[in-house]
Design a protein around this motif. Structure first.
Motif, PDB file in Angstrom:
ATOM      1  N   ASP A 288      89.578  83.317  26.060  1.00 12.75           N
ATOM      2  CA  ASP A 288      88.198  82.612  26.100  1.00 12.75           C
ATOM      3  C   ASP A 288      87.307  83.647  25.296  1.00 12.75           C
ATOM      4  N   LEU A 289      87.335  84.964  25.377  1.00  8.86           N
ATOM      5  CA  LEU A 289      86.607  86.161  24.600  1.00  8.86           C
ATOM      6  C   LEU A 289      87.070  86.123  23.171  1.00  8.86           C
ATOM      7  N   VAL A 290      88.352  86.086  23.152  1.00  4.27           N
ATOM      8  CA  VAL A 290      88.870  86.067  21.554  1.00  4.27           C
ATOM      9  C   VAL A 290      88.373  84.950  20.974  1.00  4.27           C
ATOM     10  N   GLN A 291      88.636  83.661  21.394  1.00  2.00           N
ATOM     11  CA  GLN A 291      87.942  82.343  20.856  1.00  2.00           C
ATOM     12  C   GLN A 291      86.315  82.445  20.498  1.00  2.00           C
ATOM     13  N   ASP A 292      85.682  82.748  21.839  1.00  4.94           N
ATOM     14  CA  ASP A 292      84.395  83.343  21.429  1.00  4.94           C
ATOM     15  C   ASP A 292      84.001  84.158  20.314  1.00  4.94           C
ATOM     16  N   ARG A 293      84.613  85.106  20.245  1.00  6.50           N
ATOM     17  CA  ARG A 293      84.315  86.208  19.191  1.00  6.50           C
ATOM     18  C   ARG A 293      84.729  85.405  18.017  1.00  6.50           C
ATOM     19  N   ARG A 294      85.752  84.682  17.807  1.00  3.77           N
ATOM     20  CA  ARG A 294      86.034  84.047  16.422  1.00  3.77           C
ATOM     21  C   ARG A 294      85.061  83.064  16.004  1.00  3.77           C
ATOM     22  N   GLU A 295      84.692  82.465  17.123  1.00  2.00           N
ATOM     23  CA  GLU A 295      83.476  81.218  17.008  1.00  2.00           C
ATOM     24  C   GLU A 295      82.366  82.099  16.161  1.00  2.00           C
ATOM     25  N   LEU A 296      82.007  83.192  16.991  1.00  2.00           N
ATOM     26  CA  LEU A 296      80.520  83.871  16.589  1.00  2.00           C
ATOM     27  C   LEU A 296      80.919  84.267  14.994  1.00  2.00           C
ATOM     28  N   GLU A 297      81.964  84.844  14.657  1.00  2.00           N
ATOM     29  CA  GLU A 297      82.319  85.328  13.391  1.00  2.00           C
ATOM     30  C   GLU A 297      82.105  84.214  12.312  1.00  2.00           C
ATOM     31  N   GLY A 298      82.899  82.895  12.530  1.00  2.92           N
ATOM     32  CA  GLY A 298      82.899  81.617  11.725  1.00  2.92           C
ATOM     33  C   GLY A 298      81.176  81.511  11.664  1.00  2.92           C
ATOM     34  N   ASP A 299      80.506  81.473  12.696  1.00  4.16           N
ATOM     35  CA  ASP A 299      79.052  81.038  12.685  1.00  4.16           C
ATOM     36  C   ASP A 299      78.218  82.200  11.839  1.00  4.16           C
ATOM     37  N   LEU A 300      78.841  83.339  11.862  1.00  8.38           N
ATOM     38  CA  LEU A 300      77.889  84.311  11.381  1.00  8.38           C
ATOM     39  C   LEU A 300      78.153  84.250   9.708  1.00  8.38           C
ATOM     40  N   ARG A 301      79.418  84.040   9.316  1.00  7.20           N
ATOM     41  CA  ARG A 301      79.765  83.685   7.858  1.00  7.20           C
ATOM     42  C   ARG A 301      79.114  82.577   7.314  1.00  7.20           C
ATOM     43  N   LEU A 302      79.060  81.588   8.155  1.00  7.41           N
ATOM     44  CA  LEU A 302      78.285  80.564   7.780  1.00  7.41           C
ATOM     45  C   LEU A 302      76.898  80.747   7.572  1.00  7.41           C
ATOM     46  N   ALA A 303      76.214  81.331   8.437  1.00 14.15           N
ATOM     47  CA  ALA A 303      74.712  81.520   8.373  1.00 14.15           C
ATOM     48  C   ALA A 303      74.415  82.549   7.080  1.00 14.15           C
ATOM     49  N   VAL A 304      75.369  83.555   6.929  1.00 13.77           N
ATOM     50  CA  VAL A 304      75.080  84.386   5.755  1.00 13.77           C
ATOM     51  C   VAL A 304      75.266  83.600   4.374  1.00 13.77           C
ATOM     52  N   ARG A 305      76.363  82.644   4.318  1.00 14.66           N
ATOM     53  CA  ARG A 305      76.420  82.116   3.060  1.00 14.66           C
ATOM     54  C   ARG A 305      75.482  80.977   2.616  1.00 14.66           C
ATOM     55  N   ASN A 306      74.554  80.600   3.785  1.00 18.48           N
ATOM     56  CA  ASN A 306      73.820  79.323   3.636  1.00 18.48           C
ATOM     57  C   ASN A 306      72.452  80.160   3.720  1.00 18.48           C
ATOM     58  N   ARG A 307      72.330  81.352   4.100  1.00 17.94           N
ATOM     59  CA  ARG A 307      71.296  81.982   4.367  1.00 17.94           C
ATOM     60  C   ARG A 307      70.326  81.148   5.327  1.00 17.94           C
ATOM     61  N   ARG A 308      70.971  81.080   6.362  1.00 17.95           N
ATOM     62  CA  ARG A 308      70.432  79.974   7.309  1.00 17.95           C
ATOM     63  C   ARG A 308      70.384  81.092   8.738  1.00 17.95           C
ATOM     64  N   ASP A 309      69.164  80.763   9.321  1.00 17.92           N
ATOM     65  CA  ASP A 309      69.123  81.109  10.754  1.00 17.92           C
ATOM     66  C   ASP A 309      68.789  82.680  10.903  1.00 17.92           C
ATOM     67  N   LEU A 310      68.776  83.169   9.885  1.00 24.38           N
ATOM     68  CA  LEU A 310      68.662  84.929   9.720  1.00 24.38           C
ATOM     69  C   LEU A 310      67.273  85.084   9.029  1.00 24.38           C
ATOM     70  N   GLU A 311      66.567  85.957   9.910  1.00 21.34           N
ATOM     71  CA  GLU A 311      65.107  86.332   9.655  1.00 21.34           C
ATOM     72  C   GLU A 311      64.990  87.672   9.686  1.00 21.34           C
ATOM     73  N   VAL A 312      64.164  88.287   8.509  1.00 25.43           N
ATOM     74  CA  VAL A 312      63.925  89.904   8.840  1.00 25.43           C
ATOM     75  C   VAL A 312      62.488  89.927   9.566  1.00 25.43           C
ATOM     76  N   TYR A 313      62.519  90.453  10.486  1.00 22.57           N
ATOM     77  CA  TYR A 313      61.387  90.868  11.391  1.00 22.57           C
ATOM     78  C   TYR A 313      60.880  92.400  11.059  1.00 22.57           C
ATOM     79  N   PHE A 314      59.604  92.530  11.199  1.00 19.92           N
ATOM     80  CA  PHE A 314      59.063  93.762  10.650  1.00 19.92           C
ATOM     81  C   PHE A 314      58.084  94.365  12.279  1.00 19.92           C
ATOM     82  N   GLN A 315      58.471  95.735  12.464  1.00 17.36           N
ATOM     83  CA  GLN A 315      57.917  96.566  13.334  1.00 17.36           C
ATOM     84  C   GLN A 315      57.000  97.378  12.784  1.00 17.36           C
ATOM     85  N   PRO A 316      55.464  97.506  12.994  1.00 13.61           N
ATOM     86  CA  PRO A 316      54.659  98.174  12.564  1.00 13.61           C
ATOM     87  C   PRO A 316      54.846  99.606  13.042  1.00 13.61           C
ATOM     88  N   VAL A 317      54.712 101.031  12.166  1.00 10.27           N
ATOM     89  CA  VAL A 317      54.964 102.193  12.326  1.00 10.27           C
ATOM     90  C   VAL A 317      53.320 102.750  12.295  1.00 10.27           C
TER      91      VAL A 317
END
Ligand code: C2E
Ligand code: MG
Ligand code: MG
Ligand code: MG
Length: 282
Positions: free
Chosen positions: A19-48
């Motif tokens: 299950d863990l291995v499967q879960d991890r593979r799934e996340l990897e795939g999802d992350l690749r997709l997110a990066v390729r489509n520039r989707r679901d990724l957002e840069v936040y900013f914390q003030p200093v």
């Protein structure tokens, strides 16, 4: 007997591991997709903020992944996955681009980004950063790259070359999570950086039993000053911590007491530059 027990154990833990291995593979795939489509990724900013007077000084860019099914996933989880499955460079480029745009939007602020050791090990890293800075016509001194001590331990020397190339054009380098690695003070002799970011774990101890932490932070700040480095304390959560850090001469403060990381739009509202945007839309 032992063999049967072993087999039994396998029967119990086997499916779970799968299950863990499967879960991890799934996340990897999802992350690749997110990066390729520039989707679901957002840069936040914390003030200093500047410690002496509390003035807004800059912001740290922090990446967020909003998984469509699993919700918000911490960078502590997905950055290591990105490093392992080879998309960390694309992620870094995305953050770099957003940071440069932020530097344009907030002309008085310094913008910091986090860089993975893997990125700094790539000989083209400094060139990519310098190209982005030039493209957006921002003063290189307003961009700071946060690296970890692990980066400094790189034996091939590629990281050091990148750091030197960046500093030679004025880009600043900060040593993140200072005090948590193995190198610490000693390493500062060999690699030139502009700032240390005192790890939250040292700041935490101020108002608890760990009186020793105050002495450690005091020593860190004194060392930084002697070497002409700036200091930022991360994870400032209480008034007491703020007061002590100010008293110890820490330059900049970052933490939930002052502000949490926020979206670019929320940051805009806070600094009031969204007026420009509204005018553009009319
Ligand atoms: P970091 O660079 O040390 O960033 C500081 C972390 O502390 C951030 O967590 C921030 O949200 C959190 N923080 C700030 N103030 C407080 C406070 O007062 N209390 C507490 N409890 N936490 C506070 P975040 O955003 O979850 O990021 C975690 C780590 O993930 C970062 O640690 C950094 O190492 C990594 N990371 C984040 N964005 C990027 C990125 O774009 N690229 C790379 N390579 N790493 C990133
Ligand atoms: Mg950081
Ligand atoms: Mg940090
Ligand atoms: Mg940290």
């Amino acid at each position: 007997n032992a063999k049967a027990a072993g087999r039994n154990r396998f029967a119990i833990f086997g499916p779970h591991m799968d299950d863990l291995v499967q879960d991890r593979r799934e996340l990897e795939g999802d992350l690749r997709l997110a990066v390729r489509n520039r989707r679901d990724l957002e840069v936040y900013f914390q003030p200093v903020y500047a410690a002496p007077n509390g003035a807004l000084y800059g912001a740290e860019a922090l990446l967020r992944w909003k998984h469509p099914a699993r919700g918000l996933i911490s960078p502590e989880v997905f950055i290591p996955i990105a490093e392992e499955c080879g998309v960390i460079t694309q992620l870094g480029d995305l953050v770099l681009e957003e940071a440069c745009l932020a530097a344009q939007r907030w002309p008085d602020l310094e913008i910091a980004i986090n860089a993975s050791p893997l990125e700094l090990r790539n000989e083209a890293y400094a060139l990519r950063v310098i190209a982005a800075v030039n493209k957006h016509k921002i003063d290189p001194a307003r961009l700071e790259i946060e690296i970890t001590e692990g980066t400094l331990l790189d034996s091939a020397g590629e990281c050091q070359r990148n750091i030197e190339a960046l500093r030679s054009v004025g880009v600043r380098i900060a040593l993140d999570d200072f005090g948590t690695g193995f190198s610490g003070f000693g390493r500062l002799q060999y690699v030139a950086v502009d700032r240390i970011k005192i790890d939250k774990s040292f700041v935490d101890g101020f108002d608890s039993q760990e009186a020793g932490n105050r002495a450690i932070v005091e020593a860190m700040i004194r060392l930084a000053r002697a070497k002409g480095l700036k200091t930022t304390a991360e994870g400032v959560e209480t008034e007491e911590q703020r007061a002590i850090l100010k008293e110890l001469g820490c330059d900049h403060l970052q933490g939930y007491l002052l502000s949490k990381p926020m979206t670019k739009d929320a940051f805009d509202r806070m600094v009031g530059t969204n007026v420009i945007d509204l005018q553009a839309k009319r």
